[in-house]
Scaffold this motif. Structure first.
Motif, PDB file in Angstrom:
ATOM      1  N   ARG A 164       3.112   0.534  -8.436  1.00 50.66           N
ATOM      2  CA  ARG A 164       2.430   1.807  -8.542  1.00 50.66           C
ATOM      3  C   ARG A 164       1.258   2.227  -7.798  1.00 50.66           C
ATOM      4  O   ARG A 164       0.539   1.237  -7.799  1.00 50.66           O
ATOM      5  N   CYS A 165       1.166   3.183  -7.094  1.00 50.29           N
ATOM      6  CA  CYS A 165       0.021   3.419  -5.991  1.00 50.29           C
ATOM      7  C   CYS A 165      -1.213   3.898  -7.004  1.00 50.29           C
ATOM      8  O   CYS A 165      -1.084   4.562  -8.090  1.00 50.29           O
ATOM      9  N   SER A 166      -2.250   3.041  -6.576  1.00 51.19           N
ATOM     10  CA  SER A 166      -3.482   3.247  -7.599  1.00 51.19           C
ATOM     11  C   SER A 166      -4.248   4.531  -7.294  1.00 51.19           C
ATOM     12  O   SER A 166      -4.991   5.066  -8.061  1.00 51.19           O
ATOM     13  N   VAL A 167      -3.721   5.211  -6.400  1.00 51.92           N
ATOM     14  CA  VAL A 167      -4.454   6.490  -6.246  1.00 51.92           C
ATOM     15  C   VAL A 167      -3.328   7.841  -6.427  1.00 51.92           C
ATOM     16  O   VAL A 167      -4.058   8.660  -7.222  1.00 51.92           O
ATOM     17  N   CYS A 168      -2.223   7.861  -6.181  1.00 57.53           N
ATOM     18  CA  CYS A 168      -1.461   8.866  -6.580  1.00 57.53           C
ATOM     19  C   CYS A 168      -0.484   8.579  -7.465  1.00 57.53           C
ATOM     20  O   CYS A 168       0.237   9.486  -8.007  1.00 57.53           O
ATOM     21  N   GLY A 169      -0.208   7.619  -7.968  1.00 62.63           N
ATOM     22  CA  GLY A 169       0.640   7.217  -9.043  1.00 62.63           C
ATOM     23  C   GLY A 169       2.138   7.065  -8.785  1.00 62.63           C
ATOM     24  O   GLY A 169       3.066   6.588  -9.464  1.00 62.63           O
ATOM     25  N   HIS A 174       0.799  -1.363  -0.021  1.00 62.68           N
ATOM     26  CA  HIS A 174      -0.132  -0.080   0.061  1.00 62.68           C
ATOM     27  C   HIS A 174       0.813   1.343   0.185  1.00 62.68           C
ATOM     28  O   HIS A 174       1.983   1.120   0.523  1.00 62.68           O
ATOM     29  N   CYS A 175       0.257   2.261  -0.693  1.00 59.27           N
ATOM     30  CA  CYS A 175       1.120   3.511  -0.680  1.00 59.27           C
ATOM     31  C   CYS A 175       1.212   4.177   0.876  1.00 59.27           C
ATOM     32  O   CYS A 175       0.142   3.891   1.668  1.00 59.27           O
ATOM     33  N   ARG A 176       2.241   4.806   1.083  1.00 57.40           N
ATOM     34  CA  ARG A 176       2.433   5.377   2.471  1.00 57.40           C
ATOM     35  C   ARG A 176       1.914   6.434   2.638  1.00 57.40           C
ATOM     36  O   ARG A 176       1.502   7.113   4.049  1.00 57.40           O
ATOM     37  N   GLU A 177       1.461   7.167   1.536  1.00 60.63           N
ATOM     38  CA  GLU A 177       0.892   8.551   1.843  1.00 60.63           C
ATOM     39  C   GLU A 177      -0.627   8.562   1.827  1.00 60.63           C
ATOM     40  O   GLU A 177      -1.328   9.033   2.684  1.00 60.63           O
ATOM     41  N   ASP A 178      -1.325   7.771   1.036  1.00 64.56           N
ATOM     42  CA  ASP A 178      -2.618   7.785   0.839  1.00 64.56           C
ATOM     43  C   ASP A 178      -3.314   6.433   1.248  1.00 64.56           C
ATOM     44  O   ASP A 178      -4.525   6.428   1.059  1.00 64.56           O
ATOM     45  N   ALA A 179      -2.688   5.465   1.575  1.00 64.07           N
ATOM     46  CA  ALA A 179      -3.197   3.750   1.637  1.00 64.07           C
ATOM     47  C   ALA A 179      -3.592   3.376   0.509  1.00 64.07           C
ATOM     48  O   ALA A 179      -4.294   2.365   0.554  1.00 64.07           O
TER      49      ALA A 179
HETATM   50 ZN   LIG Z   1      -0.514   6.917  -3.171  1.00 63.63          ZN
END
Ligand SMILES: [Zn+2]
Ligand SMILES: [Zn+2]
Length: 705
Positions: free
Chosen positions: A76-81, A57-62
C-alpha cells in the motif's frame, strides 16, 4: 585467540552506558526494536529472491509503499493508499523482509547481551543457522543499473548491507554458540558470502565498493581468514584505496553530498566497531577523521545540509548525530561534542547555536548507547568554532563547495568540485539559494530513483541553476575555485570549469556505463564557463561568463521556487519553442520574450515566505524562455527561466537578487542595470541596485564604488 574470547569493545561500553540515565531513551528504543524483531514470524525459504527497493514506490506520487509483515502480497502506498500487487512488489517485500531480519538480528543480539535475554540470543542463533542452511542455494540474480548482482538481494550492495548487520550480531554472540554451530555459520553463511562478495567487488571508487569491501573485511575478521580480510582492505579498489582516493581534500566523499558521504562512512565504522582494539583497528586512518570534520563546516543556517546530486531526502544535523557519538568516543574532538549538544538541543551556560526551524532530536541511537560519552562539559572554544562555521562563509577548493551566508538567513551555495561520478548531476557551477530553509533558487536533489523524473529531469544539467550548451548535458569535468574572500561588505567566490581537455580527477577510477552517459561532448568542446557570486546583506550578485569557441546556443538556467507577481505577459507570449532535448511535457505554460541587452524589467517572485526580486542583464541580445517545471517533492512546481543566446564568443549574464523576508517588495519596480565588458575581461557595472561594481572572473575580489 578467537574473536569469541576477545572482549567486544562497543559491547562493554554499551553495558556501562545502559546503566546511566542519559542513555535510557537509547536503551528503550533498542528494546522496542528488539521486541519488534522478536515478534516476527517470518520463515525464509529456498526460493527467496529479493528485488530492488527503489521499485517499492508508488508510480503516481513516488510515495513509499508500506512494508507490512502480515501482507507479503499487498503493498500500500503511504501517500495515496493505492494497493500494488504482483511479483515485482512481492520480491521487493522479500528483500525488505531480509533486511529487517539482518537489522533485527543485530538489535536482538545487542539487547540480548545487555539485558541477558536468552530468548533473543537463541532467536539470533536460529536466524544465523537458517541463513547458513539456505545461503549457498540462493540464485545469483539482479540487473539493476550500475550494480553487481546479489544472491539473496538484487544487488551486491544490499547483500553487503545485510551481512554487515548479521556479522556484528554474530560477533556479539559467537561465544555463546557451541563449536558445531559456530562452524555451521562460518561454513554456510560467512565464507560463501565472503566468496560471493569478493567475486563481485567493484573495480571503481564508489560508495557501493566501500560497502562491499567493508563487508568483506568484516567477514575476513570474523572468519580469522587473513586472505579474505586483506581482500577487503587492500589492493586496488580495496577499502583503504576507497578512503585514499574517494575522500577529497578537506574530507568530502567525492560523490559530493552528505547523504552519500555518510552512506559511505557508515559501513567503514561498522567494520571499525568490530576491529576496535585489535591489530586491525582503523582509528588511525586519517581520512575517517576528515570525513567527520568536513560536514561541520557545511551546516546550513536552519540546521540542514544541502540536498543535491542524487540525494532524495532533507537531512539535518540530527540525522547524522549518531556518527558524532562515535567520533567523539574515538577522537575526543570537542567540536563533535558541540555538534552533539546542538543536535540534541542541550541547554548550557553558553547560548546555544541558533538554527531557526531546527527541532532537536532525541539522543536515542544505538551509536549513542554503544559509544556515547558525557556531553555535559561545554567547551566554549569548540562551540564558538561551530558557530563560526555556521555563520561565516566557508569554502573548500578541494571538496568543491562554497557557502556564502547573508542577512535574513540568506544562504548561497556554489558547486565547483571534482566530477562526482554516477550521482553527479552534470551541473558544474550550479548555485543553490535559500533563506532559513525557504527555497528560493534551491537545488532540488532528486526524487526516488524509480520515478521517471529522476532520470528524466533531475539528473540533467537543464534542471539546475547553471549553463547548458545546445540544451545538452555537461560532460564530466572538474570545477576549479579561482578565488574566495570575506570582505567588509560581505563575501564572494569565483569558480570556473572548461571542456578543453577530457581529463578529470576521478576519470580512471570510476565506471560510467554507456547508457548512462547522457552528455554531449561536441556541444561542450572548448567551452569555458566562469561564475562570480557575491552575497552582501540580503543581496546576491551572480555574474556568469560563457565562452563559446564557435556558433552555439548557451542557456543560463534559473529555477525559481516561487510564483510570479503580476501578469504572465511579463514573461512574453506563449511559445512552442524547444527548451532542450528532454521531454517537452516537462515544460508547462511555456512563454518566450525577446530581449535587447539590459532591457529587462525586474521580476518579483513570491516564495513560500517572503519575496525574491530579480534584476537581470545580459551582454548581448537574448531570448527569455520560461515555463513551470517539476520541483521536489513530487507535485511541487518551480518557475524555470532560460536566458538563451546564440552565437560564438563571450556572453555575460548578470543577475541581482534581493530577498525580503517580510515580503513587502512590489512588482513594477524600476531597476536599471548598465554594464560593460572591458578589454581586460572585467565587467564594469556602472549602474545597478547596489551602485557601481567591478566584477572579474580571474579570482579577483569584486570592488564596490
Ligand atoms: Zn501513491
Ligand atoms: Zn541536481
Amino acid at each position: 585467540m578467537s574473536p569469541g574470547q576477545q572482549h567486544v569493545g562497543f559491547l562493554e561500553r554499551a553495558c556501562a552506558n545502559a546503566r546511566l540515565p542519559e542513555f535510557a531513551p537509547a536503551l528503550e528504543r533498542l528494546r522496542l526494536k528488539a521486541e519488534e524483531a522478536f515478534a516476527v514470524r517470518f520463515r525464509m525459504s529456498a526460493g527467496d529472491r529479493g528485488e530492488w527497493g527503489h521499485y517499492y514506490h508508488c508510480r503516481e506520487d513516488a510515495g513509499r509503499l508500506m512494508f507490512d509483515w502480515s501482507r507479503p502480497r499487498e503493498h500500500r502506498c503511504s501517500v495515496c493508499g493505492r494497493v500494488y500487487t504482483g511479483q515485482r512488489y512481492d520480491a521487493c517485500w522479500i528483500g525488505l523482509a531480509h533486511h529487517s531480519m539482518g537489522t533485527g538480528a543485530f538489535h536482538m543480539a545487542l539487547c540480548g547481551s545487555l539485558d541477558g535475554r536468552e530468548d533473543y540470543i537463541r532467536r539470533v542463533r536460529d536466524i544465523l543457522l537458517d541463513y547458513a542452511r539456505y545461503y549457498e542455494g540462493w540464485e545469483i540474480h539482479g540487473d539493476i543499473p550500475y550494480n553487481g548482482p546479489g544472491k539473496l538481494f538484487a544487488q551486491t550492495l544490499e547483500e553487503a548491507h545485510w551481512i554487515l548487520e548479521l556479522g556484528l550480531a554474530f560477533l556479539m554472540l559467537r561465544s555463546s554458540f557451541d563449536a558445531a554451530e559456530e562452524e555451521a555459520v562460518c561454513r554456510g553463511l560467512l565464507r560463501p558470502c565472503a566468496d560471493f562478495l569478493i567475486a563481485h567487488k567493484e573495480a571503481q571508487i564508489h560508495n557501493h565498493a566501500v560497502l562491499i569491501t567493508s563487508a568483506i573485511s568484516l567477514l575476513g575478521f570474523l572468519l580469522e581468514d587473513e586472505e579474505i580480510h586483506r581482500a577487503g582492505l587492500e589492493g586496488e579498489y580495496g577499502l583503504l584505496d576507497q578512503l585514499q582516493r574517494g575522500v577529497l581534500e578537506d574530507g568530502l566523499w567525492y560523490e559530493g553530498v552528505v547523504h552519500y558521504h555518510f552512506y559511505a562512512l557508515h559501513p567503514i565504522l561498522q567494520y571499525g566497531w568490530a576491529v576496535e582494539n585489535t591489530p586491525w583497528d582503523i582509528r588511525g586512518m586519517e581520512p575517517i577523521r576528515r570525513m567527520l570534520d568536513f560536514p561541520l563546516r557545511f551546516i546550513q543556517p536552519d540546521g540542514t545540509f544541502l540536498r543535491r546530486h542524487d540525494a532524495t531526502s532533507v537531512v539535518n544535523i540530527g540525522t547524522y548525530a549518531p556518527y558524532y557519538e562515535l567520533g567523539l568516543a574515538w577522537f575526543g574532538d570537542a567540536r563533535y561534542r558541540a555538534y552533539l549538544r546542538t543536535a540534541y538541543g542541550l541547554e548550557g551556560a553558553l547560548p546555544p547555536l541558533s538554527l531557526p526551524g531546527y527541532r532537536p532530536m532525541e539522543r536515542d541511537s544505538v551509536f549513542a548507547l554503544c559509544f556515547g560519552m558525557n556531553l555535559e562539559a561545554e567547551d566554549g572554544e569548540a562551540m564558538k568554532e561551530l558557530r563560526r562555521f555556521v555563520e561565516q562563509p566557508q569554502s573548500s577548493a578541494g571538496s568543491g563547495l562554497t557557502r556564502l551566508p547573508g542577512a535574513e538567513g540568506l544562504h548561497l551555495t556554489v558547486k565547483h568540485g571534482p566530477f562526482g561520478g554516477e550521482h553527479d548531476h552534470m551541473d558544474q557551477l550550479n548555485l543553490s539559494l535559500s533563506a532559513w530553509g525557504i527555497p528560493l533558487l534551491e537545488d532540488a536533489g532528486t526524487v526516488p530513483y524509480a520515478m521517471p523524473l529522476h532520470y528524466g529531469w533531475f539528473k540533467h544539467t537543464f534542471s539546475h541553476n547553471t549553463v547548458a550548451v545546445n540544451g545538452m548535458d555537461q560532460p564530466p569535468a572538474d570545477g576549479r575555485r579561482l578565488g574566495f574572500g570575506r570582505e567588509a561588505w560581505g563575501s564572494w567566490v569565483c569558480a570556473a570549469v572548461d571542456w578543453k581537455q577530457e581529463d578529470y580527477l576521478l576519470k580512471d577510477c570510476i565506471v560510467l556505463p554507456e547508457e548512462l552517459r547522457p552528455w554531449d561532448e561536441p556541444s561542450y568542446q572548448g567551452v569555458e564557463l566562469a561564475r562570480t557570486c557575491l552575497v552582501r546583506d540580503n543581496w546576491v550578485v551572480d555574474a556568469v561568463k560563457v565562452h563559446l569557441p564557435d556558433r552555439r546556443q548557451a542557456d543560463l538556467l534559473l529555477h525559481v521556487d516561487g510564483t510570479l507577481e503580476g501578469t504572465p505577459d511579463l514573461l512574453g507570449e506563449p511559445t512552442e519553442e524547444t527548451f532542450c532535448r528532454l521531454d517537452p511535457a516537462l515544460f508547462r505554460n511555456p512563454r518566450c520574450l525577446s530581449l535587447e541587452p539590459g532591457a529587462v524589467k525586474p521580476l518579483v517572485w513570491a516564495a513560500d515566505k517572503g519575496k525574491l526580486t530579480q534584476y537581470a542583464w545580459c551582454s548581448r541580445p537574448s531570448t527569455l524562455l520560461s515555463a513551470i517545471t517539476p520541483g521536489n517533492p513530487a507535485g511541487r512546481r518551480r518557475h524555470t527561466l532560460v536566458r538563451r543566446v546564440e552565437g560564438g564568443g563571450v556572453t555575460v549574464f548578470l543577475h541581482f537578487f534581493h530577498y525580503d523576508a517580510a515580503g513587502s517588495a512590489k512588482c513594477g519596480l524600476q531597476g536599471v542595470i548598465r554594464a560593460e565588458l572591458g578589454e581586460d575581461g572585467r565587467l564594469m557595472v556602472e549602474e545597478s541596485p547596489l551602485g557601481r561594481i567591478v566584477l572579474a572572473w580571474n579570482g579577483e575580489a569584486p570592488v564596490f564604488g
